[in-house]
Every structure is written in structure tokens, then in C-alpha cells.
Design an enzyme around this catalytic site. Structure first.
Site, PDB file in Angstrom:
ATOM      1  N   HIS A 107       0.821  -1.226   0.000  1.00 59.02           N
ATOM      2  CA  HIS A 107       0.000   0.000   0.000  1.00 59.02           C
ATOM      3  C   HIS A 107       0.854   1.275   0.000  1.00 59.02           C
ATOM      4  O   HIS A 107       0.312   2.380  -0.027  1.00 59.02           O
ATOM      5  CB  HIS A 107      -0.944   0.019   1.204  1.00 59.02           C
ATOM      6  CG  HIS A 107      -1.956  -1.082   1.181  1.00 59.02           C
ATOM      7  ND1 HIS A 107      -2.837  -1.251   0.139  1.00 59.02           N
ATOM      8  CD2 HIS A 107      -2.217  -2.087   2.059  1.00 59.02           C
ATOM      9  CE1 HIS A 107      -3.604  -2.311   0.383  1.00 59.02           C
ATOM     10  NE2 HIS A 107      -3.242  -2.844   1.526  1.00 59.02           N
ATOM     11  N   ASP A 165      -3.035 -10.641  -2.603  1.00 59.16           N
ATOM     12  CA  ASP A 165      -3.553 -10.197  -1.311  1.00 59.16           C
ATOM     13  C   ASP A 165      -5.044  -9.877  -1.449  1.00 59.16           C
ATOM     14  O   ASP A 165      -5.504  -9.518  -2.530  1.00 59.16           O
ATOM     15  CB  ASP A 165      -2.774  -8.935  -0.899  1.00 59.16           C
ATOM     16  CG  ASP A 165      -2.996  -8.527   0.539  1.00 59.16           C
ATOM     17  OD1 ASP A 165      -2.139  -8.841   1.375  1.00 59.16           O
ATOM     18  OD2 ASP A 165      -4.033  -7.890   0.821  1.00 59.16           O
ATOM     19  N   HIS A 202      -6.525  -7.379  -0.315  1.00 55.74           N
ATOM     20  CA  HIS A 202      -6.648  -5.941  -0.547  1.00 55.74           C
ATOM     21  C   HIS A 202      -5.975  -5.565  -1.865  1.00 55.74           C
ATOM     22  O   HIS A 202      -4.946  -6.144  -2.215  1.00 55.74           O
ATOM     23  CB  HIS A 202      -5.992  -5.161   0.594  1.00 55.74           C
ATOM     24  CG  HIS A 202      -6.532  -5.521   1.950  1.00 55.74           C
ATOM     25  ND1 HIS A 202      -5.883  -6.407   2.787  1.00 55.74           N
ATOM     26  CD2 HIS A 202      -7.649  -5.128   2.583  1.00 55.74           C
ATOM     27  CE1 HIS A 202      -6.590  -6.531   3.902  1.00 55.74           C
ATOM     28  NE2 HIS A 202      -7.674  -5.774   3.812  1.00 55.74           N
ATOM     29  N   ASP A 230      -4.469 -13.094   3.090  1.00 60.46           N
ATOM     30  CA  ASP A 230      -5.721 -12.695   3.742  1.00 60.46           C
ATOM     31  C   ASP A 230      -6.971 -12.974   2.908  1.00 60.46           C
ATOM     32  O   ASP A 230      -8.076 -12.604   3.308  1.00 60.46           O
ATOM     33  CB  ASP A 230      -5.665 -11.221   4.213  1.00 60.46           C
ATOM     34  CG  ASP A 230      -4.943 -10.315   3.251  1.00 60.46           C
ATOM     35  OD1 ASP A 230      -4.695 -10.726   2.096  1.00 60.46           O
ATOM     36  OD2 ASP A 230      -4.620  -9.169   3.644  1.00 60.46           O
TER      37      ASP A 230
HETATM   38 ZN    ZN Z   1      -4.070  -7.404   2.705  1.00 63.75          ZN
HETATM   39 ZN    ZN Z   2      -4.353  -8.236  -4.665  1.00 67.00          ZN
END
Ligand code: ZN
Ligand code: ZN
Ligand code: ZN
Length: 456
Positions: free
Chosen positions: A109, A148, A150, A237
Site C-alpha cells: 500500500h 492479497d 486488498h 488474507d
Molecule cells: Zn491485505
Molecule cells: Zn491483490
């Protein structure tokens, strides 16, 4: 050519956002116990290595840290990025076949400008590795596949205008989870169109659909792009027990993905089910990378057939995959002027929220639409808090492939911004010469990478 899989394990005992934060050292300690108990480190083709530290210079090759690299980076960050770089070196040099950086803090991120921590990340480990591989080893084309839950928004942003870095992220639909981005229309800038591909998946997606995306989109695109190096941004995750996500991937699904993707290097990102997922998923990934049988790795509460995919969800994802594959296949026929407009610069405004540090940043980004190279990038950034407010920032990034015209224009713009007085911090990131300058107006002081610039 060695057949070995390298493993760097670094739990970062001395780095945490807070003592009870989900991103904490225990994430890796259960994995460590499992790998040790299963005797995996005794396997002759798995080699554990001690990490090394990235330098401030390596960080400055990617990030504009405000005010300087030292202010945003701890030793743990340098070790996490350095672990990826060490494994990258050994893989390129042929003494390892592939590797797994089981490290934290995570990084995907973290964007080009860093005012603070967002999504538990300050420094983008994968991006530091990419720029290092290009500078140190002359690697030309690199792919990053982000698994991931996210969206890997930081990695996407850093390479959005880079035609030689392919970024593919699948993740839980951004309408239902942080950071709220990663939609199919985010496809890269005018000079790197379709080098960014996003696959937002509906909550509840199972292994069946996940592997459908791998076989029908990710693998064909990778085959076309023919990267010299493949990095997996390995977030665990998406697991069905993860407290932060709502997906239903299993350890077997992650292992199958790893076997089919066959990345050079997996770099740990998220994964917050410390006991119920991480030991199994990380073990299965390590076995898949090293070519061992992973079929026995199973979560205690899992049985085959536990999750059934809904036909509607699979259909919805199949349509999205067809659409994205079409965009990829027709990328060279796309009408770039119609999509992005004409003019000397392509411009966009961005608002970036640092959820960990509560910083709101406003950015104005301009990309030189150069006919001869991917152009330089100018960023004007302003953050409402964080280091030494006010912090009006002017930053220029010159890509590796820049033409001499763009290099000269960027150097001029840097000098002009230093004199102008509108900005507190002014940066020049010149990847063609590996030179990274920063200027602090209050102190009338210029820095070169990691120290004050010597008097001439
Ligand atoms: Zn994540
Ligand atoms: Zn991803
Ligand atoms: Zn140019």
C-alpha cells in the site's frame, strides 16, 4: 542452475503499529514453528538465508519520503526490502531457483510519495526490488502478481506509467474492503495502457473461481508479456478464516496458485489469521515453490467440498475475465488519444488517505507525453498533517528509459521549483543516472540520496 528455494525469515520483533494491532510479529512465529516442526528446513533444496539491509539509496530509487528517507524508515523496513533484494540477487545469479521472503513490515500500500504509514505500509518492498533488479542486473521486463485480499494500490500507483512492469492484482471488490480501489477500469496511464490489470472478486469467492482467473487471465497474459522476472505479492488474507477479508481461499488453493504461477520470488504481504491460516498457507506456498508434495497440508477445520462456488458468482467472474483478456489482447489497437486526450502532459488529481496515520494527501500528477520514451512524472503533493506541516512537495521522477530531452527538462523543472519558493520540499529522482536529490527550503539545504550534498 541451482534447484534451490531460498527462504528469508524476519519477524521484526521491534516493529509494530501498536501492541495489539493485527499486523504484528506473531504473524510469522506460528509459521516459523510449523515450518520447523514439519522438518521443512532439513529438505536439501530449501536454504534459509540471513537478510541484509537495503540502503537509503535503494529506497530513494522508488519513494519520495517526506522530508527524507530517514524520517519514514526504520531498520525493520530496510531488512524487509533488503531480504527481497538479496533473494533477487541470488535468483538472477542462478544460485537459487526461486525464493520466499517471509518478512514484515508489508509494503504493497506504500505509494511513490510517502508522508506516513498507510495500510500498515511505509516502504513498498516489491517496488524497491523491481527498481533494484533493473539498476543492478539490467532486467528489462518484470511482472508483479498481487494475491492479497486488498488491492495493491501502492504498487499499482508506482508502476502506473511504466510500460515494462506488468501489474496484476486480484482482490476482494473494493466496494466492500480497504482501500476501495482496484476496479477493472484502472488500466495504466497513456504510455503503459493495460500494463495494469485489476480483477475485483465478489466476497465469498472460493478456490474454484480464483484458479479460473489464474488459468484464463493471469497465465495467458504473462505468457504474452514474457517477463524476465515474476514477483508474487503474497498476501494470505484471502483465506476463509481471515478476520480482515471475506473470501474463501484455502491453503491448497494458494499452493495450486503458486505452482501454476511459478514465480521467481514470493514476498509476504497481508494475512491476519495468525493461527488458523498463516502456518498452513505459508507452508503450502513454500512446498509448492520448492517442488514438494503439499497435498497433505490442510487446515484442521477444512474438508474437501466445504465451500461450493455459486454459479452466478463464477459466471460474473468469467465475464470479467473475458473482458480483461480482450483489453489486454487489443492493447496496441486502443485509441490512446481518445482515452487520455492530447497535449504535452497527461494530468490527474488524486486524493490519498493514510488510514494508519490519518493523513489526507492531495496530489496533482503530470506525465510528459513523450513520443520517444515513457516520459517523466511530476507530482505536486500536499498533506494536511504528518511530518513538519506545512509540507508542500514538488517531486520529479525520471524513468530508466527516459530520452535525453526528458532528462534535461526534468533537471530544469527541479532547479526552477527549488527557486520558486512555493514548495517546502523539492525532489529529483533520476533513474537514468541513479541520482536522487532532495531540497529543503527552510534550511536551504540540498541532499543527495542519503547525506548532504558536498560543497562544490
Ligand atoms: Zn491485505
Ligand atoms: Zn491483490
Ligand atoms: Zn522522453
Amino acid at each position: 542452475m541451482s534447484g534451490k528455494t531460498g527462504l528469508v525469515f524476519f519477524p521484526a520483533f521491534d516493529w509494530a503499529i501498536s501492541p495489539t494491532h493485527p499486523e504484528r510479529e506473531e504473524r510469522l512465529l506460528y509459521t516459523r514453528d510449523t515450518i520447523f516442526e514439519e522438518g521443512v528446513l532439513d529438505l536439501p533444496n530449501i536454504e534459509e538465508l540471513a537478510p541484509r539491509l537495503a540502503t537509503f539509496h535503494d529506497i530513494a530509487r522508488v519513494h519520495f519520503c517526506v522530508p527524507r528517507v530517514q524520517s519514514q524508515v526504520t531498520e525493520a523496513h530496510l531488512i524487509a526490502a533488503g531480504a527481497a533484494m538479496l533473494l533477487g540477487d541470488l535468483i538472477i545469479e542462478g544460485s537459487l531457483r526461486n525464493g520466499f521472503a517471509l518478512v514484515r513490515p508489508p509494503g504493497h500500500h506504500a505509494m511513490r510519495v510517502v508522508h506516513g504509514n498507510r495500510g500498515f505500509c511505509n516502504i513498498n518492498n516489491e517496488a524497491v526490488l523491481v527498481e533494484y533488479l533493473r539498476r543492478r542486473h539490467g532486467v528489462k521486463r518484470i511482472a508483479i502478481v498481487d494475491s492479497d485480499v486488498h488491492h495493491g494500490d501502492g504498487t499499482q500507483e508506482i508502476f502506473y506509467h511504466d510500460p515494462d512492469v506488468l501489474f496484476i492484482s486480484f482482490h476482494q471488490d473494493g466496494r466492500t474492503i480497504y482501500p476501495g480501489t482496484g476496479f477493472t477500469h484502472e488500466l495504466g496511464g497513456p504510455l503503459a495502457y493495460a500494463r495494469t490489470l485489476n480483477v475485483p472478486l465478489p466476497p465469498g469467492t472460493t478456490d474454484e473461481t480464483f484458479l479460473y482467473v489464474v488459468d484464463n487471465l493471469i497465465l495467458p497474459v504473462l505468457q504474452d508479456f514474457a517477463p524476465e522476472f515474476i514477483i508474487n505479492s503474497a498476501g494470505q488474507d484471502n483465506h476463509y478464516t481471515d478476520p480482515l477479508g471475506s473470501m474463501r481461499f484455502t491453503a491448497q488453493g494458494y499452493a495450486e496458485f503458486t505452482r501454476r504461477l511459478n514465480p521467481h520470488l514470493a514476498v509476504l504481504e497481508g494475512g491476519y489469521a495468525i493461527e488458523s491460516a498463516l502456518p498452513y498457507v505459508n507452508l503450502a506456498i513454500l512446498l509448492a515453490l520448492s517442488g514438494h508434495d503439499y497435498s497433505y497440508v490442510r487446515e484442521p477445520d477444512y474438508w474437501p467440498g466445504k465451500f461450493k462456488e455459486s454459479p452466478e458468482r463464477l459466471d460474473q467472474v468469467k465475464r470479467m475475465v473475458d473482458n480483461l483478456l480482450g483489453i489486454w489482447q487489443n492493447r496496441d489497437k486502443a485509441d490512446i488519444e481518445k482515452l487520455f486526450g492530447t497535449g504535452k502532459f497527461y494530468q490527474r488529481k488524486k486524493n490519498i488517505y493514510y488510514d494508519t496515520d490519518y493523513i489526507e494527501e492531495e496530489q496533482f500528477e503530470k506525465v510528459r507525453m513523450c513520443p520517444y520514451c515513457p516520459g517523466y512524472i511530476i507530482i505536486e503533493s500536499r498533506a494536511n498533517r504528518g511530518y513538519g506541516s506545512p509540507n508542500r512537495v514538488f517531486a520529479i521522477s525520471v524513468p530508466f528509459q527516459a530520452c535525453s530531452c526528458c532528462q534535461a527538462e526534468a533537471a530544469d523543472a527541479y532547479e526552477k521549483a527549488k527557486k520558486e519558493g512555493r514548495f517546502d520540499y523539492v525532489y529529483l529522482q533520476d533513474k537514468t543516472t541513479d541520482t536522487y536529490m532532495s531540497y529543503e527550503r527552510n534550511k536551504n539545504q540540498e541532499w543527495c540520496s542519503e547525506g548532504p550534498r558536498p560543497e562544490v
